[in-house]
Design a protein around this motif. Structure first.
Motif, mmCIF file in Angstrom:
data_model
loop_
_atom_site.group_PDB
_atom_site.id
_atom_site.type_symbol
_atom_site.label_atom_id
_atom_site.label_comp_id
_atom_site.label_asym_id
_atom_site.label_seq_id
_atom_site.Cartn_x
_atom_site.Cartn_y
_atom_site.Cartn_z
ATOM 1 N N GLY A 277 0.690 -1.199 0.065
ATOM 2 C CA GLY A 277 -0.141 -0.027 -0.030
ATOM 3 C C GLY A 277 0.906 1.228 0.121
ATOM 4 N N SER A 278 1.904 1.434 0.928
ATOM 5 C CA SER A 278 2.857 2.371 0.817
ATOM 6 C C SER A 278 3.255 2.619 -0.456
ATOM 7 C CB SER A 278 3.738 2.483 2.039
ATOM 8 O OG SER A 278 4.500 1.242 2.009
ATOM 9 N N GLN A 279 3.975 1.742 -1.003
ATOM 10 C CA GLN A 279 4.571 1.846 -2.381
ATOM 11 C C GLN A 279 3.556 2.258 -3.656
ATOM 12 O OE1 GLN A 279 7.827 1.478 -3.696
ATOM 13 N NE2 GLN A 279 6.869 2.449 -5.205
ATOM 14 N N LEU A 280 2.262 1.824 -3.537
ATOM 15 C CA LEU A 280 1.336 2.418 -4.466
ATOM 16 C C LEU A 280 0.928 3.883 -4.106
ATOM 17 C CD1 LEU A 280 -0.460 1.379 -6.650
ATOM 18 C CD2 LEU A 280 -2.494 1.199 -5.278
ATOM 19 N N GLY A 281 1.003 4.186 -2.801
ATOM 20 C CA GLY A 281 0.932 5.743 -2.360
ATOM 21 C C GLY A 281 1.743 6.610 -2.969
ATOM 22 N N LYS A 282 3.168 6.011 -3.018
ATOM 23 C CA LYS A 282 4.305 6.875 -3.762
ATOM 24 C C LYS A 282 3.875 6.967 -5.248
ATOM 25 C CE LYS A 282 7.727 5.140 -0.233
ATOM 26 N NZ LYS A 282 8.518 4.424 0.085
ATOM 27 N N ASP A 283 3.429 5.735 -5.509
ATOM 28 C CA ASP A 283 3.118 5.892 -7.123
ATOM 29 C C ASP A 283 2.217 6.859 -7.574
ATOM 30 O OD1 ASP A 283 5.113 3.817 -7.241
ATOM 31 O OD2 ASP A 283 3.473 2.135 -7.141
ATOM 32 N N TYR A 284 0.923 6.954 -6.667
ATOM 33 C CA TYR A 284 0.075 8.065 -6.782
ATOM 34 C C TYR A 284 0.451 9.062 -6.816
ATOM 35 C CZ TYR A 284 -4.510 5.474 -7.609
ATOM 36 O OH TYR A 284 -5.439 4.783 -8.304
ATOM 37 N N THR A 285 1.330 9.559 -5.741
ATOM 38 C CA THR A 285 2.261 10.981 -5.625
ATOM 39 C C THR A 285 3.037 11.218 -6.940
ATOM 40 O OG1 THR A 285 2.158 10.378 -3.313
ATOM 41 C CG2 THR A 285 3.547 12.379 -3.916
#
Length: 593
Positions: A277-285
């Motif tokens: 989830g945190s990696q996908l959050g970085k991808d969204y950013t």
């Protein structure tokens, strides 16, 4: 006895002129009403069923009132929205989105979002190619395919000459060949789905033009989900292909909102390595930063993470995402499918336990979202009656409507802002429109919802009789009632009118008496029932006894109500869905937008 009954229904106190002993006679009835009156709370899905307890005959009357002072929820004008699966590139249906009939059907459900996403989102590659020539190969005899492909090219050339909204009239033989191709490709797609191994899809610039033209002509706002499985060696998102698509869309000034990936919690099974989830959050950013560099999309909306069913590991994924990107997305999204389509039966759609499975999911999602970003909008995307593409004569039948209408009522009452139906066209048998471009029962149900239901949700108050539960057994309601302000876009009704929609899963009719502010008002009935000998399996419906069909490719039928005289008891037939517009209530909650 008639006098007693009148006072009971009106809720008025007994006047001083009551005959001797009348108060004593009325006391048990008043006590009964007090015992079984259940004011609905905000977000409460329960609507009391009415059963005949042993020894009690004829007491099937339900009293219904609505709080008209203020709404308990306000949902998006685009609450009921649509989805198209990228598989339409694979099986060829994307080339037919310019059909006048399809555009007419989609226009009927506007305003809405059109989400272009699904299982194949993360295998989609964009190529900025405008050449309309079609590649050879695929099912069917060569000479048929050549004629078919040449027809597509000619159609594309004709569309290019049109200005504004581009509409095509496809010959019947062309559609017949496309159906043959799609039927064979469907077997390939099913094999991919069951084996969980997917081939890459190419989206050309011309295909994107066709997709956007369909959305724009239909009055739908396109949401495009980008491929999130393109990864760098360090597992960060590789945005190079997405940037190419963004630049092309910006050059065409396409008004699009964006997402990244589809069910990212399942990536381990798709690519052999997971994205947390945190990696996908970085991808969204990273995607947000990319959008801000492109003037056309500097303020574009971004939605995600579009997780699957919120089990324990998925909730942990969502928490990781929200910590990093909760403030980056404009709405938090997830998916839900009720039944495994390979084992579903028609009786499954009548089970109240199944209808209630969504409530627990809503609470889990809301808990996480409100922990990290209180007040953030929540959407249910990719909702379908069954997984695995659904089942013919089942998830595309009248029976599936019970789940669909209850989903709409439940989500609205619990404050979910948007629900995206998977799919508008050609995804197994969960679609609203079949491959002959004929609307299925859930389409007509959705059309009625769009025409009659506004974004303001109202609390209902119900009084009736309830049987005593057996020890250890939960009584789940088979009569479900929801209330909204009537749609402001419907000019047949003045502002201040109220629309009820009712699902009767009982195998007997139920009677409802409107009370309080709804008492003695004229009501318009829209009763939707299966049409033909197939009953609940029917793919055709009738409205107030008249079958619903399109007038022609450019015209939807008039949805004519059946007026009921003021004060008349509503009689709800067994196993039906219905809408009731209570006219001229002058509800304070509904007077203004």
């Amino acid at each position: 006895s008639e006098l007693i009954r009148g006072f009971l229904l009106s809720g008025m106190p007994c006047p001083s002129s009551c005959p001797p002993g009348l108060l004593a006679l009325m006391a048990p009835g008043l006590a009964l009403m007090a015992t079984f009156s259940l004011p609905s709370q905000a977000g409460d899905r329960r609507a009391l069923p009415v059963e005949k307890p042993p020894g009690v005959k004829g007491r099937t009357l339900i009293l219904l009132d609505v709080n008209t002072k203020s709404p308990v929820r306000i949902i998006s004008e685009n609450f009921l929205s649509l989805q198209l699966d990228p598989s339409i590139i694979h099986d060829g249906w994307l080339d037919f989105l310019s059909s006048r009939r399809l555009v007419t059907l989609a226009r009927g459900l506007a305003p809405a979002f059109l989400r272009f996403a699904g299982k194949r989102t993360d295998f989609l590659q964009f190529h900025n190619v405008k050449n309309p020539a079609k590649s050879r190969g695929g099912p069917g005899p060569d000479y048929y395919l050549k004629n078919y492909e040449d027809d597509i090219v000619r159609s594309d050339i004709a569309l290019d000459k049109q200005k504004g909204c581009k509409i095509a009239q496809h010959p019947d033989i062309m559609l017949e060949l496309q159906r043959e191709k799609a039927a064979q490709m469907h077997l390939v797609l099913l094999k991919e789905q069951f084996s969980n191994t997917y081939s890459n899809l190419t989206l050309t610039a011309r295909s994107l033009d066709k997709l956007y033209n369909f959305a724009d002509c239909s009055g739908l706002h396109l949401i495009f989900a980008l491929n999130a499985l393109r990864r760098n060696p360090n597992n960060s998102w590789n945005s190079s292909n997405a940037l190419s698509l963004l630049k092309y869309s910006a050059s065409k000034k396409y008004n699009i909102s964006w997402e990244l990936g589809n069910e990212p919690n399942n990536y381990r099974t798709l690519m052999g390595r997971s994205v947390n989830g945190s990696q996908l959050g970085k991808d969204y950013t990273q995607l947000r930063s990319l959008l801000q560099l492109i003037r056309t999309y500097s303020r574009a909306h971004l939605y995600g993470p579009n997780i699957g069913r919120p089990r324990k590991n998925v909730i942990a994924f969502l928490e990781g995402f929200m910590k990093v990107a909760g403030g980056t997305v404009d709405a938090v999204t997830w998916q839900h499918y009720y039944i495994d389509g390979r084992v579903a039966k028609v009786t499954d759609f009548l089970k109240t336990r199944l209808l209630d499975t969504l409530s627990d999911q809503i609470r889990k999602i809301q808990k996480v979202v409100n922990t990290y970003t209180p007040g953030k909008k929540i959407w249910l995307e990719g909702v379908g009656m069954t997984s695995s593409g659904g089942m013919n004569n089942l998830s595309d039948s009248y029976a599936a409507g019970f789940l669909w209408l209850n989903t709409l009522g439940l989500l609205a009452s619990q404050g979910i802002d948007v629900v995206v139906r998977h799919s508008f066209l050609d995804h197994g048998h969960n679609h609203l429109v079949d491959q002959n471009f004929n609307p299925l029962p859930d389409y007509w149900l959705s059309l009625l919802y769009k025409r009659l239901i506004g974004p303001k949700v109202l609390a209902i108050h119900v009084a009736g009789l309830q049987r005593k539960p057996r020890p250890g057994r939960v009584i789940r309601d088979k009569l479900r009632i929801y209330a909204h302000c009537t749609s402001y876009h419907n000019h047949n009704y003045v502002r201040g009118s109220i629309t009820l929609y009712i699902i009767n899963l009982h195998r007997s009719r139920k009677k409802i008496k409107l009370a309080g502010t709804l008492r003695d008002k004229i009501v318009h009935q829209y009763l939707l029932q299966p049409y033909g000998k197939d009953g609940l399996h029917s793919k055709s419906v009738q409205l107030n006894g008249q079958p619903l069909t399109m007038v022609d490719d450019g015209t939807l039928p008039e949805l004519k109500p059946r007026p009921l005289r003021a004060g008349r008891t509503l009689v709800i037939p067994p196993l039906t869905m219905s809408f009731y517009v209570v006219k001229n209530v002058n509800a304070l909650a509904c007077r203004y937008r």
